[in-house]
Enzyme design. Structure first.
Site, PDB file in Angstrom:
ATOM      1  N   GLU A  47      -4.578 -11.371   0.280  1.00 32.16           N
ATOM      2  CA  GLU A  47      -3.670 -11.303  -0.857  1.00 32.16           C
ATOM      3  C   GLU A  47      -2.262 -10.893  -0.435  1.00 32.16           C
ATOM      4  O   GLU A  47      -1.285 -11.444  -0.912  1.00 32.16           O
ATOM      5  CB  GLU A  47      -4.250 -10.299  -1.875  1.00 32.16           C
ATOM      6  CG  GLU A  47      -3.531 -10.222  -3.192  1.00 32.16           C
ATOM      7  CD  GLU A  47      -3.679 -11.491  -4.010  1.00 32.16           C
ATOM      8  OE1 GLU A  47      -4.481 -12.366  -3.622  1.00 32.16           O
ATOM      9  OE2 GLU A  47      -2.973 -11.607  -5.023  1.00 32.16           O
ATOM     10  N   ASP A  48      -2.177  -9.938   0.484  1.00 29.74           N
ATOM     11  CA  ASP A  48      -0.890  -9.292   0.745  1.00 29.74           C
ATOM     12  C   ASP A  48      -0.313  -9.527   2.134  1.00 29.74           C
ATOM     13  O   ASP A  48       0.701  -8.942   2.480  1.00 29.74           O
ATOM     14  CB  ASP A  48      -1.014  -7.772   0.525  1.00 29.74           C
ATOM     15  CG  ASP A  48      -1.335  -7.437  -0.927  1.00 29.74           C
ATOM     16  OD1 ASP A  48      -0.969  -8.248  -1.798  1.00 29.74           O
ATOM     17  OD2 ASP A  48      -1.941  -6.386  -1.186  1.00 29.74           O
ATOM     18  N   ASP A 104     -11.618   0.924  -4.001  1.00 34.72           N
ATOM     19  CA  ASP A 104     -10.204   0.544  -3.974  1.00 34.72           C
ATOM     20  C   ASP A 104      -9.473   1.181  -5.158  1.00 34.72           C
ATOM     21  O   ASP A 104      -8.422   1.803  -5.015  1.00 34.72           O
ATOM     22  CB  ASP A 104     -10.140  -1.001  -4.034  1.00 34.72           C
ATOM     23  CG  ASP A 104      -8.763  -1.545  -4.321  1.00 34.72           C
ATOM     24  OD1 ASP A 104      -7.815  -1.126  -3.645  1.00 34.72           O
ATOM     25  OD2 ASP A 104      -8.656  -2.414  -5.213  1.00 34.72           O
ATOM     26  N   ASP A 115     -21.402  23.893 -22.428  1.00 37.10           N
ATOM     27  CA  ASP A 115     -21.488  23.514 -21.018  1.00 37.10           C
ATOM     28  C   ASP A 115     -20.127  23.320 -20.373  1.00 37.10           C
ATOM     29  O   ASP A 115     -19.946  22.470 -19.522  1.00 37.10           O
ATOM     30  CB  ASP A 115     -22.348  22.262 -20.854  1.00 37.10           C
ATOM     31  CG  ASP A 115     -21.786  21.073 -21.622  1.00 37.10           C
ATOM     32  OD1 ASP A 115     -20.898  21.283 -22.472  1.00 37.10           O
ATOM     33  OD2 ASP A 115     -22.230  19.938 -21.377  1.00 37.10           O
ATOM     34  N   HIS A 117      -9.798  -5.675   2.569  1.00 33.62           N
ATOM     35  CA  HIS A 117      -9.807  -6.225   1.203  1.00 33.62           C
ATOM     36  C   HIS A 117      -8.458  -6.754   0.710  1.00 33.62           C
ATOM     37  O   HIS A 117      -8.415  -7.628  -0.145  1.00 33.62           O
ATOM     38  CB  HIS A 117     -10.406  -5.222   0.199  1.00 33.62           C
ATOM     39  CG  HIS A 117      -9.465  -4.144  -0.243  1.00 33.62           C
ATOM     40  ND1 HIS A 117      -9.285  -2.983   0.452  1.00 33.62           N
ATOM     41  CD2 HIS A 117      -8.625  -4.067  -1.312  1.00 33.62           C
ATOM     42  CE1 HIS A 117      -8.401  -2.230  -0.168  1.00 33.62           C
ATOM     43  NE2 HIS A 117      -7.975  -2.871  -1.244  1.00 33.62           N
ATOM     44  N   HIS A 176      -4.043   2.787   2.735  1.00 35.50           N
ATOM     45  CA  HIS A 176      -4.792   2.413   1.525  1.00 35.50           C
ATOM     46  C   HIS A 176      -6.116   1.752   1.914  1.00 35.50           C
ATOM     47  O   HIS A 176      -7.167   2.033   1.344  1.00 35.50           O
ATOM     48  CB  HIS A 176      -3.955   1.485   0.648  1.00 35.50           C
ATOM     49  CG  HIS A 176      -4.752   0.820  -0.444  1.00 35.50           C
ATOM     50  ND1 HIS A 176      -5.376   1.544  -1.444  1.00 35.50           N
ATOM     51  CD2 HIS A 176      -5.062  -0.485  -0.670  1.00 35.50           C
ATOM     52  CE1 HIS A 176      -6.020   0.701  -2.236  1.00 35.50           C
ATOM     53  NE2 HIS A 176      -5.858  -0.531  -1.791  1.00 35.50           N
TER      54      HIS A 176
HETATM   55 MN    MN Z   1      -6.357  -2.540  -2.685  1.00 37.62          MN
END
Ligand code: MN
Length: 475
Positions: free
Chosen positions: A76-77, A138, A259, A72, A48
């Site tokens: 957090e994780d 993300d 279109d 990123h 990811h």
């Molecule tokens: Mn993420």
């Protein structure tokens, strides 16, 4: 699945070798931090992070952004903290990661969450636009892997994508990203409508594809005959979600949509665009009023291209879009492309911030009530936009249904306050008149007039005009 080797390939062709080391270090750090973690799709978590960084590299974002893309989700994780990131990679990257992390922590549900989310977005934009772009990269990968997510969470993420992320990508000029996000969210948010549109276009798409291929061959021959250089010529299918929205506006009648597939021609530079247009118009007659020169007069969000609709010998209409390589990349990468071509190195720079961002930041500072805040934002950011002109030919962007009074206040508060009438396309019109794209507006003023009418509050639709009228009435 995107691997680190894929990412490295792009980097090697775009950046200096020694600088890429930063990204390689970030990759090793993130791999270590996420070791053993899996996503619900079954993939190792690091993929990811790689996909996010890969999306950023494709936009040719700067290396700190790409490194932050890899990092990123670390604070957090994982067991590693923001402090760890800062110690290893320094302040700039740590701040980007912190910004993205903040955007991701949601506490509220429903309306509250929506408002809260928007506020966080705008604050992040003010700090550094790169944070928003990392968040979009993300989100794109999250949407691509949404099937692996729990069902109730899936709908929430898809809704948020449609209501917040896609409009923001659009306002940043990242049209390709916007359409990709919309089409990924569409089946989750509106499953029945999605099925309907998909079924509706199925057969038409087959015949239209054959038709546009014929048109392409003829155009290609003409271009070769006239020795006009082109880099790329291809049919392009309208994305399903915009098609759905257009169908709603056209009484659900597919026959009113010209279109569905457009022929797109990419050429080396601006002069080639006009040569190609000339050759196309020599071959086929253009529809009146459908030739749009967004090169001479770009849309305020930066979109540049030539559009024309022509009658062909097959008794049908074809839409043709002509643009240079640079314009094409701008349409794809928006503000990120500007940072390359216009050498605005620092997207977080207040000076280079688009005015609509500044305006939204003002709103976010002054309005504390969440329901009221959302109403304003919906008006100013999410309503469809129209493009009108001053008598001197400057383009002004306003929301759909805007009136001459909105226009007047948009130009200047005094012009609004002193407004006594308006001419639209040289005709006197009521101040309640709804403006349309392409209108030329002249505001008539009386310098002795100081105060607006109180009932103008019921006429104007932009929050900026309302605010200014209220202020003046209070005085
Ligand atoms: Mn993420």
């Amino acid at each position: 699945m995107t691997t680190f080797e894929d990412l490295k390939k792009i980097l090697v062709s775009n950046y200096a070798d020694e600088d890429i080391n930063l990204v390689i270090r970030a990759f090793h750090f993130a791999s270590e931090a996420h070791r053993g973690q899996k996503r619900r799709t079954g993939e190792d978590y690091i993929y990811h992070a790689i996909a996010t960084a890969y999306n950023l590299a494709k936009m040719k974002m700067d290396l700190p952004s790409i490194a932050a893309g890899l990092l990123h989700d670390v604070p957090e994780d994982t067991d590693f903290t923001l402090e760890d990131v800062k110690n290893v990679f320094g302040k700039e990257i740590a701040e980007l990661v912190a910004g993205v992390t903040k955007l991701g922590t949601l506490k509220y549900r429903g309306l509250e969450r929506y408002a809260e989310n928007l506020r966080k977005m705008f604050l992040a934009m003010a700090k550094d636009l790169r944070i928003i772009i990392i968040k979009l990269a993300d989100r794109l990968h999250n949407m691509e892997t949404l099937d692996g997510v729990r069902e109730e969470k899936r709908l929430r993420i898809a809704q948020e994508t449609l209501e917040i992320f896609a409009p923001i990508a659009n306002r940043l000029g990242m049209f390709e990203l916007k359409t990709r996000l919309e089409d990924l969210a569409f089946p989750y948010v509106y499953p029945q409508e999605y099925a309907w549109v998909k079924h509706l276009v199925q057969d038409r798409l087959k015949t239209e594809t054959r038709y546009i291929e014929k048109i392409q061959k003829i155009a290609q021959k003409d271009l070769n005959k006239h020795n006009v250089n082109y880099l790329h010529i291809k049919g392009r299918v309208k994305n399903l979600f915009s098609l759905y929205q257009k169908l709603l506006r056209k009484g659900k009648d597919l026959n009113k949509i010209y279109d569905l597939i457009a022929l797109r021609i990419i050429v080396p530079d601006v002069t080639d665009c006009y040569s190609v247009l000339g050759i196309i118009h020599k071959r086929w007659t253009p529809l009146k009023g459908r030739v749009k020169d967004y090169i001479a007069q770009p849309k305020p969000n930066g979109y540049r291209s030539l559009h024309t609709s022509v009658f062909t010998e097959f008794g049908k209409i074809a839409e043709i879009q002509i643009r240079s390589q640079e314009m094409d990349e701008e349409a794809e990468y928006g503000i990120a492309a500007h940072s390359r071509y216009k050498e605005i190195k620092n997207l977080g720079n207040k000076k280079t911030q688009p005015t609509w961002v500044k305006h939204l930041l003002d709103i976010q500072k002054t309005i504390t009530d969440n329901a009221e805040f959302i109403k304003h934002i919906k008006n100013d950011l999410f309503l469809n936009r129209i493009f009108v002109f001053t008598p001197k030919g400057d383009v002004i962007e306003l929301p759909e249904n805007a009136t001459p009074l909105d226009f007047a206040y948009h130009i200047h508060t005094d012009i609004g306050n002193r407004c006594v009438g308006a001419k639209v396309n040289e005709q006197m019109t009521a101040l309640t008149h709804q403006l349309k794209s392409g209108d030329v507006i002249e505001i008539l003023t009386d310098k002795n007039r100081k105060k607006p009418n109180a009932d103008w509050l019921n006429i104007v639709i932009t929050s900026a005009a309302k605010e200014k009228i209220r202020n003046q009435l209070r005085k």
